[in-house]
Scaffold this active site. Structure first.
Site, mmCIF file in Angstrom:
data_model
loop_
_atom_site.group_PDB
_atom_site.id
_atom_site.type_symbol
_atom_site.label_atom_id
_atom_site.label_comp_id
_atom_site.label_asym_id
_atom_site.label_seq_id
_atom_site.Cartn_x
_atom_site.Cartn_y
_atom_site.Cartn_z
ATOM 1 N N GLU A 165 3.597 13.158 -0.049
ATOM 2 C CA GLU A 165 4.225 12.846 -1.330
ATOM 3 C C GLU A 165 3.556 13.612 -2.468
ATOM 4 O O GLU A 165 4.242 14.165 -3.340
ATOM 5 C CB GLU A 165 4.164 11.339 -1.581
ATOM 6 C CG GLU A 165 5.036 10.532 -0.631
ATOM 7 C CD GLU A 165 4.790 9.042 -0.706
ATOM 8 O OE1 GLU A 165 5.603 8.289 -0.134
ATOM 9 O OE2 GLU A 165 3.796 8.618 -1.337
ATOM 10 N N ALA A 213 0.820 -1.208 0.000
ATOM 11 C CA ALA A 213 0.000 0.000 0.000
ATOM 12 C C ALA A 213 0.850 1.253 0.000
ATOM 13 O O ALA A 213 0.425 2.304 -0.496
ATOM 14 C CB ALA A 213 -0.927 -0.008 1.218
ATOM 15 N N CYS A 235 -7.721 4.952 5.851
ATOM 16 C CA CYS A 235 -6.327 4.660 5.513
ATOM 17 C C CYS A 235 -5.350 5.245 6.529
ATOM 18 O O CYS A 235 -5.333 6.464 6.762
ATOM 19 C CB CYS A 235 -6.012 5.186 4.124
ATOM 20 S SG CYS A 235 -4.274 4.986 3.645
ATOM 21 N N SER A 240 0.082 5.565 -4.149
ATOM 22 C CA SER A 240 0.710 6.864 -4.407
ATOM 23 C C SER A 240 1.273 6.932 -5.821
ATOM 24 O O SER A 240 1.173 7.970 -6.495
ATOM 25 C CB SER A 240 1.818 7.125 -3.388
ATOM 26 O OG SER A 240 1.286 7.317 -2.094
ATOM 27 N N GLU A 287 1.998 1.498 -4.109
ATOM 28 C CA GLU A 287 1.115 1.274 -5.255
ATOM 29 C C GLU A 287 0.117 2.411 -5.456
ATOM 30 O O GLU A 287 -0.040 2.939 -6.563
ATOM 31 C CB GLU A 287 0.378 -0.054 -5.066
ATOM 32 C CG GLU A 287 -0.476 -0.474 -6.254
ATOM 33 C CD GLU A 287 0.353 -0.898 -7.466
ATOM 34 O OE1 GLU A 287 -0.126 -0.680 -8.594
ATOM 35 O OE2 GLU A 287 1.449 -1.433 -7.272
#
Length: 416
Positions: free
Chosen positions: A374, A252, A365, A257, A255
């Protein structure tokens, strides 16, 4: 649609759409968008939908109903329960084997116990401390792309390696292994692969993470896998639990991001007025707003949140019976016009903070502060440093991930 709502005709139950329209790749799948509009007009926001395996769970389209169910303890995420609405053959195989689930598929109190062990790593304060390092990584990847040939594939040059390197640094995983875990993660998330193939990919990743936990048990360092290994050592986690948690974080952590970075670049290039706002600002509030609006607008998780009712639940004028499954597609909530006016318009200045791209409730999340960081850094750097960035192919030639559980593009040729 009335037959589907009344349940009188199995043939009237629509299939749950997965693929988005290639002509409008940022919008919800056309059938899902029409279903959502019909239900709102009829004031009947719940109906049955047919999944790939022939099962017919409820589909819940409204923002307010989704939030209520995602916060309801009577809704279980345990995919081992009979009637759970599996998203793919691989997930059904995993559930029917009765294997230890990821903590994403655990209910409280087990979910809360494990989540508490991880939450300290993703506090806003701890994530913000990573900002200089993530900024440096972003600049270095852009430097390398500018020094290389044109056109460049932005997926391979920036979108995939940046979050991969960040999560490797956070976990303490060797970055030189990135091609292995990127490939296995991508295969495991592909919708059309067989249970054997997806199962093999997951086992390969699990064995890899398990070996990394062993390494941290022998030689601990200042990283998250070492923290999990310490939990194994003191008996608060089993080795399989720690490995499963590490696997989840590794997959997670890169993938979603990676797909957001690439797909939002396409969206911004399609909306030059919105791109200009990002390119010309140094205001962190504008970049934060841009990240939230793009998360809302794109909503890259294709398959929706999945739940199963533990008790009868009255919602939206309907009764979901105990043992019935539910699919809650975040994109219908994120494109609901009375919550986000003119939802098919990308608006960087919109207040989109209530979006459900990260879910809602106790299973929201855990890594969202890192994902936001990010995205904000990439948006604030890429278009400022390469103001003439443009697609190197026509938009309709891009290979969109129609077969993935996470939406994005496989390749993104760009030039400048």
């Amino acid at each position: 649609m009335s037959n589907a709502l009344s349940g009188t005709s199995a043939e009237a139950i629509p299939d749950f759409p997965m693929a988005r329209d290639a002509g409008c790749p940022f919008a919800p799948p056309p059938q899902l968008r029409q279903l959502h509009a019909d239900q709102l007009r009829a004031d009947q926001p719940l109906t049955k939908v047919r999944l790939w395996d022939g099962s017919t769970p409820w589909i819940v389209t409204r923002f307010e109903d989704q939030r209520a169910l995602l916060a309801d303890h009577r809704c279980s995420v345990d995919l081992r329960r009979p009637g759970f609405p599996y998203m793919s053959p691989g997930f059904r195989e995993s559930g029917q084997r009765g294997t230890q689930p990821s903590f994403l598929n655990m209910d409280d109190p087990e979910h809360a116990r494990i989540r508490r062990m991880l939450s300290g790593a993703f506090t806003i304060k701890r994530v913000e401390a990573l900002r200089p390092a993530v900024q440096r990584m972003t600049d270095e990847f852009i430097d390398a792309m500018l020094d290389g040939p044109k056109p460049a594939d932005l997926v391979q040059a920036l979108a995939l390696p940046l979050p991969s390197l960040v999560i490797c640094e956070l976990l303490g995983v060797p970055y030189e292994d990135h091609e292995f875990f990127q490939h296995q993660s991508e295969v495991g998330l592909r919708h059309g692969v067989s249970p054997e193939v997806s199962g093999a990919a997951r086992r390969a990743l699990l064995e890899y993470v398990s070996s990394q936990i062993d390494e941290k048990l022998a030689r601990p360092a200042d990283d998250l896998l070492s923290e999990l290994a310490a939990r194994v050592r003191d008996g608060s986690l089993t080795h399989p639990e720690a490995s499963a948690m590490g696997l989840l974080l590794l997959g997670a952590g890169h993938e979603t991001s990676a797909n957001m970075i690439a797909l939002s670049t396409v969206a911004l290039l399609e909306h030059p007025d919105q791109l200009a706002i990002i390119r010309d600002t140094d205001d962190p509030k504008v970049l934060a707003s841009a990240a939230d609006e793009l998360l809302r607008y794109l909503t890259i998780i294709h398959i929706g949140n999945r739940r199963i009712a533990l008790e009868d639940i009255e919602i939206g004028g309907r009764t979901i019976r105990a043992g019935e499954g539910m699919v809650l597609p975040s994109i219908t909530a994120n494109w609901q016009a009375d919550v986000f006016p003119d939802p098919d318009r990308l608006d960087i200045h919109r207040d989109a903070r209530r979006h459900q791209a990260f879910g809602f409730g106790i299973h929201q999340c855990l890594g969202q502060p890192l994902a936001r960081l990010e995205l904000q850094i990439v948006y604030g750097t890429l278009f400022r440093r390469i103001p003439t960035l443009r697609l190197a192919v026509e938009r309709d030639k891009l290979p969109f991930k129609e077969d993935g559980l996470v939406y994005g593009v496989y390749e993104l040729p760009v030039t400048w």
